[in-house]
Design a protein around this motif. Structure first.
Motif, PDB file in Angstrom:
ATOM      1  N   ASP A 280       0.975  -1.563   0.160  1.00 12.11           N
ATOM      2  CA  ASP A 280      -0.273  -0.031   0.100  1.00 12.11           C
ATOM      3  C   ASP A 280       1.253   1.119  -0.023  1.00 12.11           C
ATOM      4  O   ASP A 280       1.539   1.210   1.085  1.00 12.11           O
TER       5      ASP A 280
ATOM      6  N   CYS B 204     -10.253  -0.682 -12.503  1.00  9.11           N
ATOM      7  CA  CYS B 204      -9.607  -0.782 -11.638  1.00  9.11           C
ATOM      8  C   CYS B 204     -10.191   0.089 -10.556  1.00  9.11           C
ATOM      9  O   CYS B 204     -10.046   0.377  -8.968  1.00  9.11           O
TER      10      CYS B 204
ATOM     11  N   GLY C  91     -10.609   0.535  -6.458  1.00 10.20           N
ATOM     12  CA  GLY C  91      -9.227   0.171  -5.539  1.00 10.20           C
ATOM     13  C   GLY C  91      -8.866  -1.442  -5.619  1.00 10.20           C
ATOM     14  O   GLY C  91      -8.927  -1.846  -4.844  1.00 10.20           O
TER      15      GLY C  91
ATOM     16  N   GLU D 107      -5.594  -2.012  -6.298  1.00  6.49           N
ATOM     17  CA  GLU D 107      -4.264  -1.444  -5.160  1.00  6.49           C
ATOM     18  C   GLU D 107      -3.448  -2.504  -5.173  1.00  6.49           C
ATOM     19  O   GLU D 107      -2.123  -2.384  -5.104  1.00  6.49           O
TER      20      GLU D 107
END
Length: 428
Positions: free
Chosen positions: A88, A281, A284, A287
């Protein structure tokens, strides 16, 4: 997960402390450290490690706790993975702190140091003001830190009034730039607007155009090799990839009826037969799952990088990692951001620029513009992209000595910080 998480944090603290002691004890052995000494300020844990305990307490965010693993790299994408993690970007502060503890030129003497690192997790601390109950007190973000710096060994700060200090912030600078004079709170905290911190160097995921104390560093990707063979294996795969798709766009948005660049990209890609591929995407979903977008990027010659809520995107660095030539639609997306890692004077050698106004309001077709680029030029740009890959990734901490000789995103950020601080101190 309370007891399990507490034990995890305790282990993390022990590893961090032991690593710091090892580096402090032999920092200069075999190293040329002249003008490269860094002193790490010893901050109370409430400014860094204690903040990790709140990783699941923000109802408007997903649980951040799974991404604390491997000192901020996150969990491996699968059990047999050696280099790929569910990273992240908000963990940049933790990643940077871990790498800083094995920096070879650390000193316990702040007078000897050429730079002072503040291991303050500013982005994580900001969450209580951005999403938590203290959102009406965002002007107080950083005040407690400044008080500590004034009270604990104040001579360290006063020697250069903070000009030699730097901090890493795992969010765009916009999230720390709420004006102090606003009567009605807007998005963000006021950390970078506090006069107390005007002199420090702030490394952010995205900088604003005018403040001289900010400088953008690359978003962390999901690729963190621990040795040179793993890096070389990936570079070989990128070079061998067959680029059967002209362009790919991995992202969300573009569904609004209001004209904008993402809507134009989505419309053009949906109408193209085989020249463009959309990787949705939204919400999220990409991600923390690099397989969703890395495979299409490996198959494409160009990766479209439109601005979103802010000008920059993590996808820019994912694209470079895949050997996919980034296509930008405004200069603030990268050209005026990452000068230490993506030289502004060489931008045309590894990227394409198409003004978004030409696409949205004047009908320019993106795919036509890309098809007009001669193949030899495309090959040269791709070769330049290959050269950039090692410098935009964050290698794994405690990596092999051979890989440590290759400058990565962390190394270039430290070098740039030294130059920025030295230039500032000369002007005092």
């Amino acid at each position: 997960m309370g007891m399990e998480y507490t034990l995890t944090v305790m282990v993390m603290v022990m590893v961090l402390v032991l690593s710091a002691l090892r580096n402090f004890s032999g920092a200069s052995e075999g190293e040329e450290c002249e003008k490269r000494w860094i002193h790490i300020r010893k901050l109370p844990s409430r400014f860094n490690l204690d903040l990790l305990a709140n990783c699941s307490e923000y109802p408007m965010l997903e649980d951040l706790c799974p991404y604390l693993g491997n000192h901020g790299l996150g969990q491996k994408t699968h059990n047999r993975s050696h280099s790929w993690y569910r990273t992240d970007p908000s963990m940049l502060e933790l990643i940077f702190h871990r790498r800083m503890l094995e920096y070879p030129c650390l000193t316990e003497d702040p007078i000897q140091a050429n730079a002072i690192y503040l291991p303050y997790y500013a982005g994580l601390d900001a969450l209580r003001y951005l999403y938590g109950p203290e959102y009406n007190s965002s002007a107080e973000h950083g005040v407690d830190l400044f008080k500590f710096l004034q009270q604990d060994k104040p001579q360290i700060w006063k020697r250069h009034m903070g000009h030699d200090h730097f901090v890493v912030m795992g969010r765009p600078a916009w999230d720390f730039s709420q004006p102090l004079t606003r009567d009605t709170p807007t998005w963000g905290t006021s950390f970078l607007e506090l006069p107390e911190f005007y002199n420090i160097t702030a490394l952010t995921l995205e900088s604003r155009a005018w403040p001289w104390q900010e400088h953008a560093v690359p978003y962390p990707t999901s690729f963190h090799p621990s040795n040179l063979p793993l890096l070389q294996s990936w570079l070989n795969r990128v070079r061998r990839s067959k680029r059967s798709i002209l362009a790919v766009f991995a992202g969300g948005g573009g569904l609004s009826s209001t004209p904008n660049i993402r809507r134009s990209i989505r419309t053009e890609c949906e109408n193209a037969t085989s020249d463009c591929r959309l990787v949705d995407c939204s919400n999220g979903v990409c991600e923390h799952d690099p397989i969703r977008f890395m495979r299409p990027m490996l198959q494409a010659s160009f990766c479209l990088q439109p601005p979103g809520d802010t000008p920059t995107r993590r996808s820019t660095f994912d694209a470079i990692l895949a050997g996919c030539i980034p296509v930008f639609f405004e200069d603030l997306s990268a050209k005026f951001q990452y000068g230490w890692h993506l030289p502004e004077s060489e931008f045309e050698e590894f990227s394409v620029f198409i003004p978004k106004e030409e696409v949205v309001f004047r009908g320019m077709r993106i795919l036509d513009a890309l098809q007009r680029i001669p193949r030899p030029v495309v090959f040269r740009m791709r070769d330049r992209i290959f050269d950039l890959i090692p410098s935009v990734l964050y290698r794994k901490h405690n990596c092999s000595p051979a890989l440590a000789t290759r400058k990565d995103a962390f190394d270039l950020a430290i070098l740039g910080t030294f130059l920025k601080i030295q230039s500032r101190l000369r002007d005092l």
